[in-house]
Design a protein around this motif. Structure first.
Motif, PDB file in Angstrom:
ATOM      1  N   TYR A 157      13.854  50.411  -1.890  1.00 29.84           N
ATOM      2  CA  TYR A 157      13.886  48.969  -1.614  1.00 29.84           C
ATOM      3  C   TYR A 157      15.110  48.318  -2.255  1.00 29.84           C
ATOM      4  N   TRP A 158      15.353  48.639  -3.534  1.00 31.59           N
ATOM      5  CA  TRP A 158      16.443  47.969  -4.249  1.00 31.59           C
ATOM      6  C   TRP A 158      17.739  48.767  -4.212  1.00 31.59           C
ATOM      7  N   TRP A 159      17.701  49.940  -3.609  1.00 27.73           N
ATOM      8  CA  TRP A 159      18.913  50.774  -3.559  1.00 27.73           C
ATOM      9  C   TRP A 159      20.095  50.010  -2.967  1.00 27.73           C
ATOM     10  N   PRO A 160      19.918  49.302  -1.819  1.00 21.98           N
ATOM     11  CA  PRO A 160      21.060  48.559  -1.281  1.00 21.98           C
ATOM     12  C   PRO A 160      21.594  47.533  -2.269  1.00 21.98           C
ATOM     13  N   LYS A 161      20.682  46.932  -3.031  1.00 25.27           N
ATOM     14  CA  LYS A 161      21.138  45.929  -4.012  1.00 25.27           C
ATOM     15  C   LYS A 161      21.866  46.616  -5.159  1.00 25.27           C
ATOM     16  N   MET A 162      21.386  47.759  -5.600  1.00 22.00           N
ATOM     17  CA  MET A 162      21.966  48.416  -6.766  1.00 22.00           C
ATOM     18  C   MET A 162      23.306  49.053  -6.444  1.00 22.00           C
ATOM     19  N   THR A 163      23.415  49.650  -5.247  1.00 19.61           N
ATOM     20  CA  THR A 163      24.624  50.414  -4.952  1.00 19.61           C
ATOM     21  C   THR A 163      25.492  49.762  -3.894  1.00 19.61           C
ATOM     22  N   GLY A 164      24.925  48.820  -3.141  1.00 21.69           N
ATOM     23  CA  GLY A 164      25.700  48.205  -2.057  1.00 21.69           C
ATOM     24  C   GLY A 164      25.754  49.063  -0.812  1.00 21.69           C
ATOM     25  N   LYS A 165      24.912  50.104  -0.727  1.00 22.99           N
ATOM     26  CA  LYS A 165      24.934  50.992   0.438  1.00 22.99           C
ATOM     27  C   LYS A 165      23.535  51.069   1.059  1.00 22.99           C
ATOM     28  N   MET A 166      23.517  51.153   2.408  1.00 24.06           N
ATOM     29  CA  MET A 166      22.243  51.375   3.081  1.00 24.06           C
ATOM     30  C   MET A 166      22.013  52.878   3.226  1.00 24.06           C
ATOM     31  N   TYR A 167      20.787  53.298   2.990  1.00 22.32           N
ATOM     32  CA  TYR A 167      20.453  54.710   3.164  1.00 22.32           C
ATOM     33  C   TYR A 167      20.055  54.945   4.619  1.00 22.32           C
ATOM     34  N   ASN A 168      19.890  56.217   4.967  1.00 24.98           N
ATOM     35  CA  ASN A 168      19.496  56.575   6.329  1.00 24.98           C
ATOM     36  C   ASN A 168      17.994  56.362   6.503  1.00 24.98           C
ATOM     37  N   GLU A 169      17.644  55.417   7.343  1.00 28.88           N
ATOM     38  CA  GLU A 169      16.241  55.017   7.461  1.00 28.88           C
ATOM     39  C   GLU A 169      15.363  56.157   7.965  1.00 28.88           C
ATOM     40  N   PHE A 170      15.861  56.891   8.956  1.00 25.83           N
ATOM     41  CA  PHE A 170      15.035  57.944   9.548  1.00 25.83           C
ATOM     42  C   PHE A 170      14.650  58.992   8.516  1.00 25.83           C
ATOM     43  N   TRP A 171      15.662  59.515   7.819  1.00 32.44           N
ATOM     44  CA  TRP A 171      15.363  60.561   6.848  1.00 32.44           C
ATOM     45  C   TRP A 171      14.568  60.020   5.669  1.00 32.44           C
ATOM     46  N   GLY A 172      14.752  58.776   5.363  1.00 34.91           N
ATOM     47  CA  GLY A 172      13.928  58.163   4.329  1.00 34.91           C
ATOM     48  C   GLY A 172      12.462  58.177   4.726  1.00 34.91           C
ATOM     49  N   GLN A 173      12.200  57.801   5.998  1.00 36.46           N
ATOM     50  CA  GLN A 173      10.814  57.795   6.461  1.00 36.46           C
ATOM     51  C   GLN A 173      10.231  59.202   6.467  1.00 36.46           C
ATOM     52  N   ILE A 174      11.072  60.184   6.882  1.00 43.10           N
ATOM     53  CA  ILE A 174      10.599  61.580   6.884  1.00 43.10           C
ATOM     54  C   ILE A 174      10.219  61.986   5.457  1.00 43.10           C
ATOM     55  N   SER A 175      11.063  61.602   4.490  1.00 37.38           N
ATOM     56  CA  SER A 175      10.757  61.990   3.103  1.00 37.38           C
ATOM     57  C   SER A 175       9.429  61.380   2.671  1.00 37.38           C
ATOM     58  N   ALA A 176       9.188  60.130   3.055  1.00 37.47           N
ATOM     59  CA  ALA A 176       7.923  59.489   2.684  1.00 37.47           C
ATOM     60  C   ALA A 176       6.749  60.242   3.296  1.00 37.47           C
ATOM     61  N   LEU A 177       6.910  60.646   4.543  1.00 38.21           N
ATOM     62  CA  LEU A 177       5.835  61.376   5.213  1.00 38.21           C
ATOM     63  C   LEU A 177       5.550  62.698   4.502  1.00 38.21           C
ATOM     64  N   LEU A 198      19.230  59.320  -0.644  1.00 40.31           N
ATOM     65  CA  LEU A 198      19.822  58.231  -1.435  1.00 40.31           C
ATOM     66  C   LEU A 198      21.247  58.570  -1.853  1.00 40.31           C
ATOM     67  N   ILE A 199      21.442  59.800  -2.315  1.00 38.98           N
ATOM     68  CA  ILE A 199      22.773  60.147  -2.824  1.00 38.98           C
ATOM     69  C   ILE A 199      23.786  60.189  -1.672  1.00 38.98           C
ATOM     70  N   THR A 200      23.347  60.719  -0.503  1.00 40.47           N
ATOM     71  CA  THR A 200      24.267  60.751   0.634  1.00 40.47           C
ATOM     72  C   THR A 200      24.731  59.351   1.005  1.00 40.47           C
ATOM     73  N   SER A 201      23.819  58.385   0.879  1.00 36.77           N
ATOM     74  CA  SER A 201      24.168  57.023   1.278  1.00 36.77           C
ATOM     75  C   SER A 201      25.345  56.495   0.467  1.00 36.77           C
ATOM     76  N   LEU A 202      25.509  57.010  -0.756  1.00 36.33           N
ATOM     77  CA  LEU A 202      26.618  56.532  -1.578  1.00 36.33           C
ATOM     78  C   LEU A 202      27.945  56.821  -0.901  1.00 36.33           C
ATOM     79  N   PHE A 203      27.986  57.940  -0.148  1.00 39.48           N
ATOM     80  CA  PHE A 203      29.242  58.334   0.473  1.00 39.48           C
ATOM     81  C   PHE A 203      29.315  57.921   1.933  1.00 39.48           C
ATOM     82  N   LYS A 204      28.162  58.021   2.617  1.00 40.74           N
ATOM     83  CA  LYS A 204      28.195  57.782   4.055  1.00 40.74           C
ATOM     84  C   LYS A 204      27.499  56.506   4.476  1.00 40.74           C
ATOM     85  N   GLY A 205      26.770  55.907   3.571  1.00 47.97           N
ATOM     86  CA  GLY A 205      25.972  54.757   3.966  1.00 47.97           C
ATOM     87  C   GLY A 205      26.842  53.580   4.372  1.00 47.97           C
ATOM     88  N   ARG A 206      26.299  52.754   5.311  1.00 46.78           N
ATOM     89  CA  ARG A 206      27.069  51.556   5.649  1.00 46.78           C
ATOM     90  C   ARG A 206      26.850  50.520   4.559  1.00 46.78           C
TER      91      ARG A 206
END
Lengths: 403, 567
Positions: B414-434, B491-499
């Motif tokens: 939830y706060w990752w975009p605020k902390m790092t300024g990057k959006m993570y990949n929503e699809f893989w995030g949901q898969i991880s939650a599942l 999360l870590i990938t988003s640091l490099f590839k996230g929008r």
């Protein structure tokens, strides 16, 4: 208009805001001095709450063991010198006064008064430690140690060299000599330690550093006060002790009642040395009382179920069979475990307080404190009061049982 | 840090000038007083601890694939479960949410520039590091085999491992925790900006406040207990040693007087995160705000009165056990209030199944199971049967891991975009939650079954009849490890590839979403507007910036009557 999140904009004509941020000890994230002070004060009070809770575990342990083994506490507390404890109480209460006075000086901007008051407080703190040094040393020689240490002394006895009972002193002269020579050694080390302020002071003088000189002065005050504390304790000890020799000897033929009588003797000696006859008479009464108390205590102890599981740890092999009036109750050493842990932790807090007070002195000499900035003095003062308060509870709970 | 370091000239601010880029170099991090950087350092530290603890857990589970001695010896097994527990409790769960997310979010959410005592905050982090070093020291020298509870007399008289080192580590970590809590209480009391009244505080802050109260009130008792334990072991103090006149059960009382409230140190911040997530992703104001706020406080206070339920089998008097049992049931009331309020918040909300919400939904299921199985253990008769079985293990993992860890990961997304300024990949995030949700149940549900059938906890071997449950549990554990690893990779990938993250990607109305992502050094470029933190109608989607913005540009200036908290 001033809010916690307002950006600091120099072009804005918000002078109060700017003034605040350009004062020497204003923290950037506060709006004004009041907020900084209030935050510090609330933080300090919360810290004091944690301190109280920190000690609460020990008070709890005290309550549990005193409820379970009242005889241990009544018996063992006789080995604590209530005059030394009382003197320390007075010293600490007086230091609380000087600390509070120092806070007032800081609030009024009386820097010289503040420095003097801090110095006196520091002196009292170190004096306290000096007296404690005497108490610990004396007890160490009487084998009045915590449970585990006592057990190992007992094991020593089993190997044949000596058998100790709780609180049983060594033969009189030898015991006195050993205590005094230990204290002499300790005093000597403290005198050597005077080199520390001399060196720091010398360096401070050489590089013209006021803080270094202040630190040297703090060390000097502390060391001198510790030495004075030790010597005063020795004097008080001797004052009580000479009473033993003049009266108790005649009355009781050198029986080892001195611990229970200490109080009455010391008092009497101080009161009046001329009324020797009356004095001896009083003394005898006091001794009889003490013997009666001891006897009744003995009954209590016998009445308390001797837990077979716990075994007989305190009276070692040879003395098990002939229990005299002076046999300690079982596990009397648990009292000293609590005594050393509580007073030791308290002494540690005193040392922390001395460091904090020295830090305040350095800052006071640097003229940091003003009527609109005296938070640190106030906060250390609060800390110092809680340390005193804890001692005010420790003193009766440990020293004044059954008197 | 003096005022000139605050680069708060609004004209000179570019979006690139945030707390991450404001200064560079190792020392700018190691000596930082900025709560956001300290929060990030806490995050890295606690996550490292979590993966080490998790690795130990996987070793344990792998050992249990068969009931016969496997690849670790029984001594090693004892050390593995001890260090797994100690690391997870002291180094991860207790400091994770307050230390990492709390440090980062609390001042921003409150509208303050920093916590009240930034130096103490940094000190708290370094104390955490020192405590961790002590634990690692114990791990590398002799290990530790007492169980994370350090029960006497085993820990004082029997254990051959370096108990003193580990207890001193826990002692130091206790101070770290106290400093964090103290800081939060003072910050919330004195640093609220105008308009931020107690009942405009987001519920995450209420939960952190309740947590901080427990941290300040309970942790010192643990401190003195551990000191007594160390003194007992080193000098033979005798307080806990029956041979010397002491009482080992007193240790248990002291220990649980801290460690039960500590359970609420672990779960309360997680509940606070869930309150935020459910409200934001249901696009609906939280239902029963005051009930949730007060239930946090109620849990904090009741938590101090129930420690005896850890000692039902230790020989307490019957009257005491009955009282503790009754008090234990009372804790379920505020917990249930929270759960029902969350459900009511979702009712008729427009639920967005973003990754944080997926984790929040997992939390609801897992925490409810964990909480309800707690009632079995709080009931005296069933507890005698379930005492020290895998049922207990499953129960507290459902609460601690299914509750706190899942909430923590949800909050992190939830706060990752605020902390790092990057959006993570929503699809893989949901898969991880599942994966985490399914694997978690696969791991721990079989433990309920085998526990109720008599499989004791902390046993090296087991009877063949338990093997099927152990195998299921082990498979689940490895899947669970994979799920969490996937979350970390996302999360870590988003640091490099996230929008690039917009200021408010979720449409939440709390203050932290009003500053840019990542926040500037002083948190806000202009005074934030303090309003209702759950007024979802106050923000609308702005397609131009791909962000939610406040409806209408006119900020509600706090009126003159609204004073800052310290006035």
């Amino acid at each position: 208009m001033a809010t916690a999140v307002e950006p600091h904009d120099e072009h804005q004509t918000d002078h109060g805001h700017d003034d605040w941020h350009h004062k020497p000890f204003s923290a950037h994230h506060f709006d004004n001095a009041e907020q900084q002070f209030d935050s510090g004060k609330l933080g300090m009070w919360l810290f004091l709450v944690t301190e109280v809770l920190f000690f609460s575990g020990l008070f709890c342990a005290y309550a549990v063991y005193r409820a379970n083994h009242p005889e241990v506490f009544i018996y063992a507390s006789q080995f604590l010198d209530k005059y030394l404890g009382g003197m320390n109480t007075i010293v600490l209460i007086f230091s609380s006064l000087t600390m509070a006075w120092g806070v007032r000086c800081a609030q009024l901007g009386q820097n010289r008064g503040l420095i003097i008051m801090l110095g006196i407080t520091l002196f009292c703190a170190a004096l306290f430690l000096g007296v404690k040094t005497f108490e610990y040393t004396e007890k160490a020689h009487k084998r009045l140690l915590w449970a585990g240490a006592f057990a190992s002394a007992e094991e020593l006895g089993k190997t044949g060299s000596q058998v100790f009972k709780v609180g049983e002193p060594l033969p009189k002269a030898e015991f006195e000599d050993r205590v005094m020579s230990s204290l002499g050694t300790i005093t000597k080390y403290w005198v050597f330690a005077l080199a520390i302020p001399v060196i720091i002071g010398g360096i401070g003088f050489g590089v013209k550093s006021r803080p270094a000189l202040t630190v040297a002065a703090s060390f000097l005050i502390s060391i001198v006060a510790i030495i004075i504390g030790i010597q005063v304790s020795i004097a008080i000890h001797h004052a009580q002790h000479s009473g033993d020799h003049s009266a108790a000897h005649a009355a009781h033929d050198g029986e080892e009642h001195d611990e229970t009588e200490h109080g009455e003797h010391g008092l009497a000696v101080k009161e009046d040395a001329e009324h020797a006859d009356d004095h001896a008479h009083d003394q005898k009464e006091a001794i009889d009382e003490a013997a009666a108390v001891a006897a009744s205590k003995q009954e209590t102890i016998a009445g308390e179920a001797m837990d077979p599981v716990l075994g007989d740890m305190t009276s070692a092999g040879p003395t098990v069979d002939d229990k005299s009036d002076h046999d300690a109750p079982r596990n009397a050493n648990i009292f000293f475990s609590i005594y050393y842990f509580m007073t030791g932790l308290h002494a540690f807090h005193i040392i922390c307080g001395m460091i904090a007070i020295s830090w305040l002195m350095v800052r006071a000499v640097e003229n940091h404190f003003r009527p609109d900035y005296f938070g640190p003095v106030d906060f250390v003062g609060l800390y110092w009061h809680i340390v005193d308060l804890i001692w005010i509870y420790l003193f009766p709970l440990l020293y004044l049982i059954g008197h | 840090m003096t005022s000139h370091v605050m680069p708060a000239h609004s004209d000179s601010h570019s979006s690139a000038d945030n707390y991450l880029t404001a200064s560079k170099g190792f020392l700018s991090w190691a000596m930082t007083l900025d709560h956001k950087r300290i929060g990030l350092m806490y995050l890295i530290g606690t996550m490292t601890a979590m993966f080490i603890g998790g690795f130990l857990a996987l070793l344990l589970r792998a050992e249990h694939l068969s009931g016969t001695p496997g690849f670790v010896s029984h001594d090693t097994y004892n050390q593995l479960f001890t260090l797994h527990g100690a690391i997870m409790v002291f180094l991860f769960i207790i400091p994770s949410i307050p230390g990492a997310l709390g440090n980062f979010i609390l001042p921003v959410m409150l509208g303050a520039k920093d916590v009240a005592f930034p130096r103490m905050n940094l000190c708290s982090f370094y104390l955490w590091v020192f405590g961790a070093i002590f634990f690692v020291g114990a791990l590398l020298t002799t290990g530790l085999d007492t169980g994370w509870t350090f029960y006497t007399p085993y820990s004082t008289n029997t254990s051959q491992t370096n108990v003193v080192l580990a207890t001193l580590g826990a002692f130091i970590l206790g101070f770290s925790s106290i400093f964090t809590g103290l800081n939060f209480i003072v910050t919330i009391h004195t640093m609220r900006p105008p308009g931020m009244t107690w009942f405009r505080m987001p519920l995450f802050l209420w939960s952190l406040y309740a947590t901080a109260i427990i941290q300040v009130l309970a942790t010192p008792v643990l401190g003195i207990t551990l000191l007594l334990l160390a003194a007992e072991r080193m000098f033979g103090l005798g307080i806990f040693d029956p041979k010397l006149g002491g009482d080992p059960v007193l240790y248990q009382h002291f220990f649980w007087f801290y460690s039960h409230p500590a359970v609420y140190i672990m779960i309360l911040p997680g509940m606070g995160i869930i309150s935020e997530l459910i409200s934001t992703f249901s696009r609906k104001a939280i239902f029963g705000y005051r009930f949730i706020a007060f239930s946090s406080m109620a849990i904090a206070l009741l938590g101090f009165l129930v420690w005896g339920h850890h000692m039902f089998a230790s020989g307490q008097s019957e009257m005491v056990t009955i009282i503790f049992s009754a008090l234990t049931f009372s804790v379920s009331i505020p917990s249930a209030i929270k759960v029902f309020n969350w459900l009511a918040t979702m009712y008729k909300g427009s639920i967005v199944l973003a990754t944080p919400m997926c984790y929040a939904l997992s939390f609801l299921f897992l925490f409810t199971i964990g909480g309800l199985t707690g009632l079995f253990l709080g009931a005296l008769a069933t507890d005698i049967h379930l005492h020290d079985t895998y049922f207990v293990v499953a129960h507290f993992h459902y609460v601690m891991m299914g509750g706190t860890l899942v909430a923590f990961v949800g909050g992190l997304f939830y706060w990752w975009p605020k902390m790092t300024g990057k959006m993570y990949n929503e699809f893989w995030g949901q898969i991880s939650a599942l994966i985490v949700f399914v694997a978690f149940n696969l791991t721990f549900f079989p433990q309920f079954v085998m526990g109720s059938r008599g499989m004791p906890r902390r046993y090296y071997n087991y009877l063949p009849e338990f093997q099927v449950y152990h195998v299921l549990s082990t498979i689940g554990a490895f899947l669970l490890g994979f799920g969490l690893l996937l979350a970390a990779i996302v999360l870590i990938t988003s640091l490099f590839k996230g929008r690039k993250a917009p200021a408010n990607p979720w449409g939440a109305a709390t203050l932290e979403w009003q500053c840019s992502s990542p926040p500037p050094l002083a948190n806000f470029e202009k005074t934030p507007t303090v309003g209702n933190p759950y007024d979802m109608q106050s923000v609308v989607w702005d397609p131009d910036t791909e962000s939610f913005v406040r409806r209408g540009e006119v900020p509600i200036v706090p009126d003159e009557s609204e004073q800052p908290a310290h006035a």
